[in-house]
Design an enzyme around this catalytic site. Structure first.
Site, PDB file in Angstrom:
ATOM      1  N   CYS A  90       0.981  -1.314   0.050  1.00  0.00           N
ATOM      2  CA  CYS A  90       0.247  -0.184  -0.037  1.00  0.00           C
ATOM      3  C   CYS A  90       0.882   1.224  -0.138  1.00  0.00           C
ATOM      4  CB  CYS A  90      -0.716  -0.018   1.239  1.00  0.00           C
ATOM      5  SG  CYS A  90      -1.791   1.279   1.150  1.00  0.00           S
ATOM      6  N   GLY A  91       0.922   1.844  -1.015  1.00  0.00           N
ATOM      7  CA  GLY A  91       1.822   3.174  -1.379  1.00  0.00           C
ATOM      8  C   GLY A  91       1.403   4.170  -0.379  1.00  0.00           C
ATOM      9  N   HIS A  92      -0.057   4.656  -0.250  1.00  0.00           N
ATOM     10  CA  HIS A  92      -0.375   5.775   0.728  1.00  0.00           C
ATOM     11  C   HIS A  92      -0.075   5.449   2.204  1.00  0.00           C
ATOM     12  CE1 HIS A  92      -4.186   3.957   1.821  1.00  0.00           C
ATOM     13  NE2 HIS A  92      -4.055   4.821   2.712  1.00  0.00           N
ATOM     14  N   ASP A 246     -10.350   4.937  -3.492  1.00  0.00           N
ATOM     15  CA  ASP A 246      -9.121   5.227  -2.823  1.00  0.00           C
ATOM     16  C   ASP A 246      -9.190   6.914  -3.101  1.00  0.00           C
ATOM     17  OD1 ASP A 246      -6.707   6.197  -2.184  1.00  0.00           O
ATOM     18  OD2 ASP A 246      -5.729   4.563  -3.072  1.00  0.00           O
ATOM     19  N   CYS A 250      -3.704   6.754  -5.517  1.00  0.00           N
ATOM     20  CA  CYS A 250      -3.427   5.444  -5.198  1.00  0.00           C
ATOM     21  C   CYS A 250      -1.887   5.227  -5.707  1.00  0.00           C
ATOM     22  CB  CYS A 250      -4.150   4.574  -5.881  1.00  0.00           C
ATOM     23  SG  CYS A 250      -3.851   2.778  -5.784  1.00  0.00           S
ATOM     24  N   GLY A 251      -1.052   5.015  -4.693  1.00  0.00           N
ATOM     25  CA  GLY A 251       0.420   5.006  -4.630  1.00  0.00           C
ATOM     26  C   GLY A 251       0.865   3.760  -5.632  1.00  0.00           C
ATOM     27  N   THR A 252       0.329   2.559  -5.289  1.00  0.00           N
ATOM     28  CA  THR A 252       0.751   1.498  -6.002  1.00  0.00           C
ATOM     29  C   THR A 252       0.112   1.640  -7.513  1.00  0.00           C
ATOM     30  OG1 THR A 252      -0.935   0.231  -4.998  1.00  0.00           O
ATOM     31  CG2 THR A 252       1.312  -0.176  -4.130  1.00  0.00           C
TER      32      THR A 252
END
Length: 330
Positions: A90-92, A246, A250-252
């Site tokens: 999870c990027g965020h 999201d 969304c980071g990823t």
């Protein structure tokens, strides 16, 4: 006198609008030699805690939880939990965790400008931008490599007919769907309409990809709507469930989208990709390098964003509470 059955100290942050709740205590010790094994142990023995920690009355459907765990191969370890599935990466949430670590003093300018994090999907690196006053500014995450899983995948969607999508992996699976041809506007006023259509598309993709070896037994792809605003610039909205999207870009998902643009020749390897959420808050992404991922090209993307502290407290479970396990309205 109040009878407290359990207590879970926590810190909440948001990254471009999407929450991360870091659980600082109360979760029993998990078994396993890796973060992935500990995640599986949590799922097997403590899955009931997800509702308690994330859902109403303590939270809401969009809450994402992070459970710190020890790592033998990185500076820190983390399990990501959400309302419906367990996240590989999870990027965020990783950016939010960096903010939490800074708040607790676990990282500081004295500890350096980077750390490594073991996630169920693999080890990622976070680079930290410390401000003059010692506070943490932006965070850059080098994600696990992103790669194309299914190119030009066609699926029949009720009411829409046949749509075509690229499905990419970047810690989770993402189906790239342009919003403009569907008549969608990616802003806060149109969230409900976008959720309804996105969920219909996601269900169709889930049914069509179920059991495919390319999916490697991972959760079904989420739908990443994108509205291209110019070269290397887009607005994004990720559809997760009928009642969940999201809030961040969304980071990823941004890593997956950049990989798609590179594969499609719509972006050069030296260019930066700017992805903004429905509120106009951006993440930026750049390519670190390329690798071989099980016979296909993997793109190691660095995504950059910022998180902000919103709350710190303790979740209490009072004995006799009929809703201590949490609930969701769908």
């Amino acid at each position: 006198m109040i009878g407290i059955a359990a207590a879970f100290p926590y810190i909440d942050t948001h990254t471009a609008g999407h929450p991360t709740r870091v659980i600082l205590g109360g979760v029993p010790k998990l078994k396993g030699d890796s973060v992935l094994e500990m995640r599986r142990d949590f799922e097997a023995r403590f899955d009931h805690l997800r509702g308690t920690l994330l859902h109403e009355p303590h939270g809401h459907a969009a809450m994402v939880g992070l459970i710190p765990v020890p790592s033998a191969v990185a500076d820190f370890g983390a399990i990501f939990i959400s309302s419906y599935v367990y996240l590989g990466m999870c990027g965020h949430g990783t950016i939010g965790y960096a903010k939490t670590l800074a708040l607790t003093g676990a990282i500081s300018p004295a500890t350096g400008d980077s750390f490594t994090l073991e996630t169920p999907a693999g080890i990622v690196t976070a680079w930290l931008e410390w401000q003059a006053d010692g506070s943490l500014g932006a965070v850059s995450i080098r994600n696990v490599p992103a790669y194309m899983g299914l190119r030009d995948f066609e699926v029949e969607v009720e009411g829409l007919g046949k749509i075509r999508t690229d499905i990419l992996y970047s810690g989770m699976w993402y189906a790239m769907v342009p919003s403009a041809p569907l008549g969608l506007t990616l802003d806060a006023e149109n969230v409900s309409a976008n959720l309804a259509l996105g969920w219909k598309i996601k269900q169709a993709i889930a049914a069509a990809t179920d059991g495919l070896p390319e999916m490697r037994g991972l959760p079904a792809p989420s739908v990443l709507f994108h509205d291209d605003l110019g070269r290397g610039h887009a607005r994004q909205m990720l559809i997760l469930a009928p009642n969940k999207f999201d809030r961040s870009p969304c980071g990823t998902g941004t890593c997956a989208r950049m990989a798609q643009l590179l594969i499609r020749g719509a972006l050069e390897e030296t260019e930066t990709y700017r992805a903004e959420n429905i509120l106009g808050v951006p993440f930026t992404a750049t390519l670190a390098d390329k690798t071989d991922e099980q016979g296909v090209t993997g793109y190691s993307v660095i995504v950059r964003g910022g998180a902000y502290v919103t709350a710190q407290g303790t979740l209490f479970l009072e004995r006799g509470d009929p809703l201590s396990g949490g609930f969701l309205g769908r």
